[in-house]
Scaffold this active site. Sequence first.
Site, PDB file in Angstrom:
ATOM      1  CE  LYS A  66      -4.031  -2.071   2.223  1.00 55.09           C
ATOM      2  NZ  LYS A  66      -5.071  -1.940   3.246  1.00 55.09           N
ATOM      3  CG  ASP A 102      -8.119   0.305   3.642  1.00 54.52           C
ATOM      4  OD1 ASP A 102      -8.829  -0.596   3.158  1.00 54.52           O
ATOM      5  OD2 ASP A 102      -6.884   0.337   3.524  1.00 54.52           O
TER       6      ASP A 102
END
Length: 271
Positions: A66, A102
């Site tokens: 990420k 997220d």
Amino acid sequence: MPDRYAVIGNPVAHSKSPQIHAEFARQTGQDLVYERLLAPADAFIATANAYHAGGGRGLNVTLPFKGEAYGYAGRLSESAHAAQAVNTLKFEGDAIVGDNTDGAGLVRDLVRNLGCAVAGARVLLLGAGGAARGVIRPLLEQQPTQLVIANRTLAKAQLLAQSFSGGLEADTYAALAGRQFDLVVNATSASLAGELPPLPPGVFARGALAYDMMYGMGETPFLAFARAEGAATCADGLGMLVEQAAESFFIWRGVRPDTAPVLKLLRHATA
Ligand code: ATR
């Protein structure tokens, strides 16, 4: 030819994203395929580039890439910028756009699925790593009365708190003694190791919600502790997983899938 998407990670075999996106596509009638893409630990960029060159339209990015995806994207959304991490890449011609869903996924699970009013709540966030950073901005946007970050290593929590404006507080676990919170979110990696963050007793206010961002591990030590301490609701991170996927699907396809039946399906599969 259907449009192609994939989740890129290492490991990636365990990912539930292909099943989730296949359900979303079926439900919304979108013509796409969603695959798994295993990238060697040192070849995230080469693997993502090859997928793009081969006609891929977008990627979900999971561990450990990420941070690398954040550097890889040519353009970043505000969420990705705040999280300093990217979990969704969209290929628009030659452009590579990075986003992070997220935090939005967590907030949606909390507010819509679990009926938790984050607005006006006293919120405690455990951990000061990437998982915690990714959810701070969306939590702040809900306007809690307090957002406290607790971490074993206080300096890390302080640095993280300072990088956001909006009155974040950083504390050790010991400093939480005598305080109460309406929402406690475990964003540490403690559950992975079967460990419990060293919370003092009494932090769960009456009616509190305890949320562990982990999923698929049964009742984690944190959730067991929360239940024993009288938290009114205990939730794992499966809802966040499905909701962040729905946000990615929306970014790619412009259509918002119905998450409830997909979450139900996954709950049955993991029960
Ligand atoms: P991630 O990207 O998943 O957030 P990370 O950046 O390695 O992973 O951060 C892990 C977080 O979990 C840290 O906040 C870590 O606390 P420290 O900074 O004090 O190390 C926290 N953590 C891991 N194991 C823990 C445990 N047993 N108890 C409490 N916190 C723990």
